[in-house]
Every structure is written in structure tokens, then in C-alpha cells.
Design an enzyme around this catalytic site. Sequence first.
Site, PDB file in Angstrom:
ATOM      1  N   GLU A 125       0.845  -1.187   0.000  1.00  0.00           N
ATOM      2  CA  GLU A 125       0.000   0.000   0.000  1.00  0.00           C
ATOM      3  C   GLU A 125       0.882   1.239   0.000  1.00  0.00           C
ATOM      4  OE1 GLU A 125      -2.873  -0.231   3.131  1.00  0.00           O
ATOM      5  OE2 GLU A 125      -3.859  -1.986   2.280  1.00  0.00           O
ATOM      6  N   HIS A 240      -9.403   9.997   3.694  1.00  0.00           N
ATOM      7  CA  HIS A 240      -9.145   8.922   2.746  1.00  0.00           C
ATOM      8  C   HIS A 240      -9.416   9.446   1.340  1.00  0.00           C
ATOM      9  CE1 HIS A 240      -9.030   5.040   0.804  1.00  0.00           C
ATOM     10  NE2 HIS A 240      -8.606   4.521   1.932  1.00  0.00           N
ATOM     11  N   ARG A 286      -1.173   9.431   1.676  1.00  0.00           N
ATOM     12  CA  ARG A 286      -2.603   9.701   1.552  1.00  0.00           C
ATOM     13  C   ARG A 286      -2.941  11.187   1.471  1.00  0.00           C
ATOM     14  NH1 ARG A 286      -5.655   5.381   5.552  1.00  0.00           N
ATOM     15  NH2 ARG A 286      -5.535   3.603   4.134  1.00  0.00           N
ATOM     16  N   HIS A 344     -11.312  10.217   7.595  1.00  0.00           N
ATOM     17  CA  HIS A 344     -11.116   8.782   7.746  1.00  0.00           C
ATOM     18  C   HIS A 344     -10.462   8.375   9.062  1.00  0.00           C
ATOM     19  CE1 HIS A 344     -10.515   4.655   6.527  1.00  0.00           C
ATOM     20  NE2 HIS A 344      -9.204   4.749   6.622  1.00  0.00           N
ATOM     21  N   ARG A 379      -0.658   9.141   9.083  1.00  0.00           N
ATOM     22  CA  ARG A 379      -0.528   7.708   9.360  1.00  0.00           C
ATOM     23  C   ARG A 379      -0.117   6.914   8.125  1.00  0.00           C
ATOM     24  NH1 ARG A 379      -4.371   3.275   8.842  1.00  0.00           N
ATOM     25  NH2 ARG A 379      -5.814   4.792   7.955  1.00  0.00           N
TER      26      ARG A 379
END
Length: 554
Positions: A125, A240, A286, A344, A379
Site C-alpha cells: 500500500e 481517505h 494519503r 477517515h 498515518r
Amino acid sequence: MSATSGYAVREAGVVVIGSGLAGLVTALNLARNAGRAGPVVLLTKTEELPGGSSLHAQGGIAAAIGPGDDAALHAADTVAAGAGFVDPAIAGLLTREGARWVRELIGEGMPFDRDTHGAVCLGREAAHGMARIVHAGGDATGRTLVTALARRLRESGAVRVETNAFATDLVLGGGRVRGVMAHHPEGWVLHRTSRVVLATGGIGAAFARTTNPAEATGDGLALAARAGAHLADLEFVQFHPTALAVDRDPAPLLTEALRGAGATLLDGRGRRFMAAEHPLAELAPRDIVARAIGRRVAAGEAVFLDLRPALAAKPGGFPTVLALCAAHGLRPFEEPVPVAPAAHYHMGGVVTDAAGRTSVEGLWACGEVACTGVHGANRLASNSLLEALVFGARVAEDLAKAPAVAAAPFALPEPPRVAGRSAMPLVDAMAAEARRVLYEGAGLVRSGAGLRAARARLDRIGVMLEGLGTAPAVSHHDVRRWGEARNRALVGRLLLHAALGREESRGAHFRSDWPAENPAARRHTITLNDLSAPVTALAVAGDPASGDAACSIL
């Protein structure tokens, strides 16, 4: 059980609040040491186990268990993603112990996805240098994991689970935790204990557009704030990038694993655009992906995610995503689907040490409600479930060594006075307004003017909600509606205060009036007293902190 002041009093050795992954892991590990921890009670406001955001987590668990990978590499990726604010020591602890816990779950038969040779599949990811994400049930990792753990908890018989229990306040006395005031369907209950664990999840549902379930209203953060706990990194909220752009609350999430498997982002004319935004293109951190999409959406341009490369690469790997698309009449095998960012994950929370201890004596925290220093300003993908595993276990270990404090005599507090039935339409309207104000004022792109306007509006809403508290006994449903609205307003005010104080752009926090990162900037820690209009906490008689000779609401 005894009764006084019109409510029940129940004794407990430890009270765990929350039934997501962090709460379940804590309770299960406490159950293994029940003789040392004392009677364990798990409170959850949901109707059954499990609950919280963990149940809906499509992403997997990051763990350095593959060939060529190690905990140091995973920690380095974690530090890099956190934009300078990750505690390297905590990152190393997370990745070392996390790999051990994931291997233990594999050894216990947890149904992680495997290849044709029986080896656990490892995905990649965003911002990970290696393929190290384990999944269970494809994109249903959270549901698979917490369902299995909830079953183990029920079968253990060592934890008393109380569902439909809405905790409104921590009871304080003598400078420490003395209990939890909660409303149950049968009425008010004081759970008297000297040890409480907050595992209540995040604050996503405080925003108008979110991927989080409706119960993610920031209850634990608000409980801790009213108790005087230190809070940190509240301004850092991860949006997100790829929630389905459909009219649904919460917004359906399209897991980042899709982009890890090859899904691409397209603009309104069908062109890929992320390669021009970042060298990692769709696998950029992100915050970068979310703002790239957000700019286009704000300009009135539709953005799409082409799932077809990922669906071809991992047939059967995304059943949850396919079900969501089908439910909204989308055809991902034939054409790209519309996406937009949504709130998110909260990197900030209640400050804890490596054992989960907060600044309030007798109060621990783990999972998304906690701020361990492992996430920093942004994160790393799939570190959240890992954090819940590691720190839930660490909290339980610490509690097994922390003796219960003998109950000192004190007069029992009165329950909070909540809004009555006639005020509920106003409560609901203010809750909806608070969500809208926070999303518009503290969304992907912030400014001083926007943050100040939102803060002023939420200050007024918070005062109004507190002022509606007139009824000592109302229905359980109404207590929860008022309590959640009250918590949303408080965590929004705290977040806006923190965001105003960070005059730079870093990680998930982007200020249009302060677009550059300040190399000298540091993490911020605040308490409720930093707000101009503090709200209330329950206190018991004789509490030196209250300066009051009778039980009271401060």
C-alpha cells in the site's frame, strides 16, 4: 449491586470502554490474567459485539513478516510517512511487537489470505517500501478479525460485556479516576473502578463527510478532555482519498489496497494525473493523493478510480468493494467509478506512554483514541489495526501489574442533566450543523479565517448543548443522541483550536495561509483548559481538584 441517588452502582476491577479491535484485544488479554486484573467489564454503546470502525476496515494489517523485510524497514517507512512528528522509538516498538503479534495470530489459525502454496499473501500500500500488508477475507480484514476475537471473548466467560451502555463522564476523586457514569436501557449506572481503559475509536463522524460509522463521535476523546487529560496532534486528520462519491452517510470506502494492486486515478477527461503530483503516483502518501483529488472536486471536476487493473490482478480479492459498487448501481468491471475524499482517521488523541497510561491517574487509552506518537502528522497505511493489536496488549499487560486502588469513602455524584425529549429536534439539528461546520472549516484545505469562523460557531453550539441539559432521567436513546452531539461539538472545538495554533502545513494539516512546512515546528499538547469556555466533568465530594465540598458537576 447497590442502589443510591436513583441509580445503580456496580463494582469492577477494570472497565474497558469500546468494542473495536483495541477494546477486544485489551479485554481478551485481561481475561487471560483475570486473577491479577480483577473483574473486567467491557462497555459498548453498540447493541452487540463487535463495534466501531475496526468492523468496517477494508485495509489489512502492516507487519514485517515477509522475505527481505524487517521491523527496522517498516519503522523507517512509518517515520517517513509521519512528516517529522513520529516518535522513532515508538515506531520501532510498534513494528517489532507488531510482527510478533501477527505471527502469533497466524499460528493461532486466524484466517489470513494465502496463496496456492499456503503462504500468507502480502500486499503493498501507499508509502510502504515493501509488500507487507496481510489481509483476511480480501477487503474484509477488519470484520474477519474482530468477529473472530469477539467470539473468543464471549467464549472466555471472563469478561462481563454490557452492550447499549453509553458512557457520559469519567468520575474523578482525589486526583484520579474513581469510576464511569454510563446510561443503560434500564437507567443510570455508576461503574465504580480505579482503572478505566478508553478504546473508543476516532472522531470521523464529527465530520459531515466521513468513511467512519455513525458511532465514531469522539466519545473517548471527549471523556478524557473533560477529565483534564493531555491531548496531542488533534489537528492531524487523515482524509481517505477514495470514498465513493455517492449520496450516503457514511461514505463507502474504496480500500487503498485497490491502488496497491494497480487501480488508477483518472480526471474528468479520463487522464491519469497522479504521476504529475508525486513520484509514487497513486501510491503517494494519503494526504497528497487526497488533496490532488480534492482540488479537482472543489473545482467542479469529477474524479474516477479505475478498478479494472486491480480486479484483474486479484480476482476475488475485493468482495466488499464489489458489493458496495453493486449497491449503488456502479459497474466497476466496465467503467471507472466516481470518488472523492472523506474524513477517515485521526492521528491525534489522548497522550499516552508506551504502556497506554494517560496523564490522568487510573486512565489508560489505546487504539485510535490514543496518541502514542506512532502516526505523527500522517498515518502510514494499515498501521492502525497493528497499533490496536500492539497497544491493546501492552495496556492489558500494564493493568495486570497495576493494583486496584482501594475505594476511599466519597459521596456519589449526580448523573449529568441531559436534554429532554422536547429538545431532541434541536439537538439533532445542532449535531448536523456541527458536522457541517467542522467539515467545511477543518477539511482538506484550511485557513485561519475559516478555522476561526468554524471555532466561533462550534463554541456557540457547544454552549447551547450544555444549556439544554435540564432532565436527570430521559430515554436511553435520547441520552445517547444528546451525549454524542455534545461530544462532537467538544472534539470539534478542540481540533479547531489545535489547527489554529499550527501555523504551517505538515502531513494531513494543510493551511492555505501557511502553505510551507516550518522546520522548527513541534508537536502540540493541549488540555480542555486551553479552550476559552471549558465544559464539565463529573467530580465527587472531597476532590481537591474541585474545591467543592459536595458532589457536583464542574
